[in-house]
Write a protein that holds these residues in place. Structure first.
Motif, mmCIF file in Angstrom:
data_model
loop_
_atom_site.group_PDB
_atom_site.id
_atom_site.type_symbol
_atom_site.label_atom_id
_atom_site.label_comp_id
_atom_site.label_asym_id
_atom_site.label_seq_id
_atom_site.Cartn_x
_atom_site.Cartn_y
_atom_site.Cartn_z
ATOM 1 N N ILE A 195 -2.362 -8.372 -1.468
ATOM 2 C CA ILE A 195 -1.581 -7.203 -1.881
ATOM 3 C C ILE A 195 -1.538 -6.138 -0.791
ATOM 4 O O ILE A 195 -0.516 -5.456 -0.614
ATOM 5 N N LEU A 196 -2.604 -5.979 -0.030
ATOM 6 C CA LEU A 196 -2.598 -4.980 1.037
ATOM 7 C C LEU A 196 -1.591 -5.362 2.114
ATOM 8 O O LEU A 196 -0.814 -4.528 2.588
ATOM 9 N N GLY A 197 -1.598 -6.630 2.512
ATOM 10 C CA GLY A 197 -0.649 -7.074 3.524
ATOM 11 C C GLY A 197 0.784 -6.962 3.048
ATOM 12 O O GLY A 197 1.669 -6.555 3.810
ATOM 13 N N ALA A 198 1.034 -7.310 1.784
ATOM 14 C CA ALA A 198 2.389 -7.210 1.245
ATOM 15 C C ALA A 198 2.823 -5.745 1.110
ATOM 16 O O ALA A 198 4.000 -5.422 1.297
ATOM 17 N N THR A 199 1.863 -4.868 0.823
ATOM 18 C CA THR A 199 2.190 -3.438 0.744
ATOM 19 C C THR A 199 2.571 -2.903 2.121
ATOM 20 O O THR A 199 3.553 -2.163 2.260
ATOM 21 N N ARG A 200 1.801 -3.266 3.143
ATOM 22 C CA ARG A 200 2.163 -2.870 4.507
ATOM 23 C C ARG A 200 3.541 -3.408 4.878
ATOM 24 O O ARG A 200 4.338 -2.705 5.520
ATOM 25 N N LEU A 201 3.808 -4.647 4.483
ATOM 26 C CA LEU A 201 5.104 -5.253 4.781
ATOM 27 C C LEU A 201 6.232 -4.475 4.105
ATOM 28 O O LEU A 201 7.259 -4.188 4.728
ATOM 29 N N ALA A 202 6.051 -4.118 2.838
ATOM 30 C CA ALA A 202 7.074 -3.370 2.101
ATOM 31 C C ALA A 202 7.306 -1.998 2.726
ATOM 32 O O ALA A 202 8.453 -1.557 2.886
#
Length: 251
Positions: free
Chosen positions: A110-117
């Motif tokens: 979720i942290l990586g996907a949040t950074r991506l978003a």
């Protein structure tokens, strides 16, 4: 919405103080919605407000209603989302969303996907700025003097790694007008996406809890197993049926 209007407009004052201290031309607030949900994407948003807009008397007056999206009821968020859309039409602010899909949450956590978003939202803003002002579009990624860069304020702790220069503001959606605006835009955008998912599959009641771990949602998961919209990483500790056909097909 009188209960959301704060005396002295502290969120506006916070941003103005940031601009005075940093001598930057604008603030870009960044926030996300859906990070703790069991289903659906994580959605980020960025909101750019220039020094000139902060000095606009009409904007200052109208923006007193803006607050952390978590402090607002759904109807209030919808009202403020419409107000932000009107400001965008007037050219007072620029706001863009960015999305991290369920598949990307599974792959990156979720942290990586949040950074991506968040990165995608910033990239969309940069493309907009390059359309109207190539110089500032290039400046957004730190290619020139820091004093000429918009100041990027991200809600929460510093993002590492993250290609965009930024300052973290813990509890920023309750302190900064730009971050609060981003939080509203991200929350309403995501909620509407989740309601669309409910139209596809009404078994889980996504329209009611927006993918979070409400009792109704947990009960539906135990009855039906997860759907393709659920985050398997977030379901590991739940006691879901082992022999559910839907679950077997998905995993």
């Amino acid at each position: 919405m009188a209960n959301t209007v704060r005396k002295g407009h502290p969120l506006w004052r916070f941003d103005r103080q940031q601009l005075r201290t940093s001598q930057r031309p604008a603030i870009i607030g960044v926030d996300e919605a859906g990070r703790g949900a069991l289903a659906g994407p994580v959605v980020a948003a960025v909101a750019l407000i220039s020094t000139d807009t902060y000095e606009n008397a009409a904007f200052k007056r109208q923006s007193k209603a803006i607050n952390d999206s978590k402090q607002l009821k759904a109807a209030q968020r919808d009202e403020q989302f419409a107000l932000i859309a009107d400001w965008m039409e007037q050219g007072w602010v620029r706001v863009f969303p960015g999305i991290g899909s369920v598949a990307e949450i599974e792959e990156l956590n979720i942290l990586g996907a949040t950074r991506l978003a968040m990165g995608r939202a910033l990239e969309a803003l940069q493309m907009e700025l390059q359309t109207f002002d190539d110089e500032h579009g290039e400046l957004l990624n730190g290619a020139a003097s820091m004093q000429r860069l918009p100041q990027v304020l991200v809600d929460g702790k510093p993002l590492k790694p993250f290609r965009w220069r930024h300052e973290a503001v813990v509890g920023g959606d309750g302190k900064s007008l730009a971050i609060a605006m981003a939080s509203i835009f991200a929350k309403v955008t995501r909620d509407r996406m989740i309601v669309d998912l409910h139209q596809e599959d009404s078994r889980y009641g996504f329209d009611q809890h927006k993918g979070y771990g409400a009792p109704r949602h947990l009960a539906a998961l135990r009855e039906h197993g997860p759907s393709p919209h659920h985050r398997s990483l977030f379901l590991r500790k739940l006691e879901l049926p082992k022999n559910n056909a839907t679950q077997t097909e998905l995993f």
